[in-house]
Design a protein around this motif. Structure first.
Motif, PDB file in Angstrom:
ATOM      1  N   ARG A 215       0.814  -1.096   0.178  1.00 15.36           N
ATOM      2  CA  ARG A 215      -0.048  -0.185   0.092  1.00 15.36           C
ATOM      3  C   ARG A 215       0.871   1.214   0.162  1.00 15.36           C
ATOM      4  N   TYR A 254      -6.600   0.576  -3.132  1.00 12.07           N
ATOM      5  CA  TYR A 254      -6.365   1.249  -1.874  1.00 12.07           C
ATOM      6  C   TYR A 254      -6.664   0.665  -0.816  1.00 12.07           C
ATOM      7  N   ARG A 255      -8.310   0.257  -1.249  1.00 13.92           N
ATOM      8  CA  ARG A 255      -9.352   0.149  -0.135  1.00 13.92           C
ATOM      9  C   ARG A 255      -9.045  -0.829   0.793  1.00 13.92           C
ATOM     10  N   ALA A 258      -5.577  -1.632   3.228  1.00 12.43           N
ATOM     11  CA  ALA A 258      -6.225  -0.752   4.373  1.00 12.43           C
ATOM     12  C   ALA A 258      -6.049  -0.878   5.361  1.00 12.43           C
ATOM     13  N   SER A 262      -2.920  -0.977   7.862  1.00 10.14           N
ATOM     14  CA  SER A 262      -3.147   0.493   8.616  1.00 10.14           C
ATOM     15  C   SER A 262      -3.037  -0.748  10.424  1.00 10.14           C
ATOM     16  N   ALA A 284      -9.459   3.073   8.514  1.00  6.99           N
ATOM     17  CA  ALA A 284      -7.983   2.809   7.675  1.00  6.99           C
ATOM     18  C   ALA A 284      -8.638   2.978   6.412  1.00  6.99           C
ATOM     19  N   HIS A 285      -9.839   3.478   6.078  1.00  4.09           N
ATOM     20  CA  HIS A 285     -10.237   2.798   4.985  1.00  4.09           C
ATOM     21  C   HIS A 285     -11.070   4.657   3.988  1.00  4.09           C
TER      22      HIS A 285
END
Length: 293
Positions: A215, A254-255, A258, A262, A284-285
């Protein structure tokens, strides 16, 4: 290595640390950067440089050194984050913002810095010392005039283009074809790995550290478009602008990563930092902020 290390530190501050009080112990930062192959000395050199450049502040607590973002650093991330995570095309008000300047040769360094700032903000130039943008950047321009104390050398206009079609002005001021080629390369590279990582996560063979690395590298690569894509409104973009496809891919990728990414960051961060400083309501989203160096 130090320049690359500094660039990666910016990305990690923007994507993670910014949401946890904007401060981190140097030991935690070293541990995070180790995941990307950066050694301790490179991290310390890069952080020291960032302090001198005005991006970070150092603070001693006992025997430990902590580094936090300066007001300038946070402001730049806010600006960058607003651009990189704005997934909807915006409408144009039909007006051009035009900045003209004539800065004396003995202030050449200021002139060069101003050019970098204008490019970063999405301005284009079709003639010497004449910069334009279709976006409402009045506050940004005023901040630059104040920062460099150049009010006497600058003229700033809000104008309507009458000579030709507005798309011709865009063609003169930005190399959209080159930007599209870079977006095409981004999509080609990351669409393949996105599919692979979707399968890996479903099969539970991609651990949290792997997700953190993937990420962060994704954000690190995508944020480079901030330096070349002016963020033009939809009325001034080609019909099949592939920047939209790149944005969608980035958002989905990205999602996907996430939560595990994180989790890894928090596992490192919580050892020697104050998790209570985590921003209220951070998810985190959500869309983190990116900084430029």
């Amino acid at each position: 290595m130090s320049a690359n290390t500094q660039s990666m530190i910016f990305t990690i501050y923007g994507d993670y640390i910014r949401h946890y009080g904007s401060k981190i112990w140097i030991g935690s930062l070293i541990k995070l950067l180790k995941e990307f192959g950066h050694n301790e000395q490179a991290v310390r050199v890069a952080v020291s440089r960032m302090v001198k450049q005005g991006w970070l502040l150092s603070e001693r607590k006992g025997t430990k050194s902590f580094y936090s973002l300066t007001t300038r650093g946070m402001a730049r991330m806010d600006e960058a984050g607003d651009r990189i995570f704005k997934f909807e095309d915006h409408e144009w008000d039909g007006k051009w913002r035009m900045l003209l300047y004539k800065i004396p040769e003995d202030q050449r360094q200021i002139r060069d810095e101003l050019r970098k700032e204008l490019l970063w903000s999405g301005f284009g130039s079709f003639s010497a010392s004449c910069w334009i943008s279709p976006n409402p950047l009045e506050e940004r321009v005023q901040a630059l005039i104040t920062k460099y104390d150049i009010n006497e050398y600058v003229d700033f206009f809000e104008a309507v283009y009458k000579s030709e079609d507005n798309l011709n002005l865009v063609e003169k001021s930005w190399q959209l074809a080159e930007i599209e080629q870079k977006y095409e390369a981004f999509v080609a590279q990351y669409s393949r790995s996105f599919i692979a990582h979707q399968a890996a996560i479903k099969q539970n063979v991609l651990n949290d550290a792997d997700c953190f690395v993937v990420r962060t590298n994704l954000v690190h690569e995508y944020r480079k478009f901030l330096f070349i894509d002016p963020g033009l409104p939809k009325e001034l973009l080609p019909t099949n602008w592939n920047g939209r496809e790149a944005k969608l891919l980035f958002s989905q990728y990205y999602r996907l990563l996430a939560e595990p990414a994180s989790r890894f960051f928090e596992a490192v961060f919580e050892e020697d930092n104050d998790l209570a400083s985590k921003e209220s309501g951070y998810d985190a989203h959500s869309h983190p902020l990116i900084v430029e160096e």
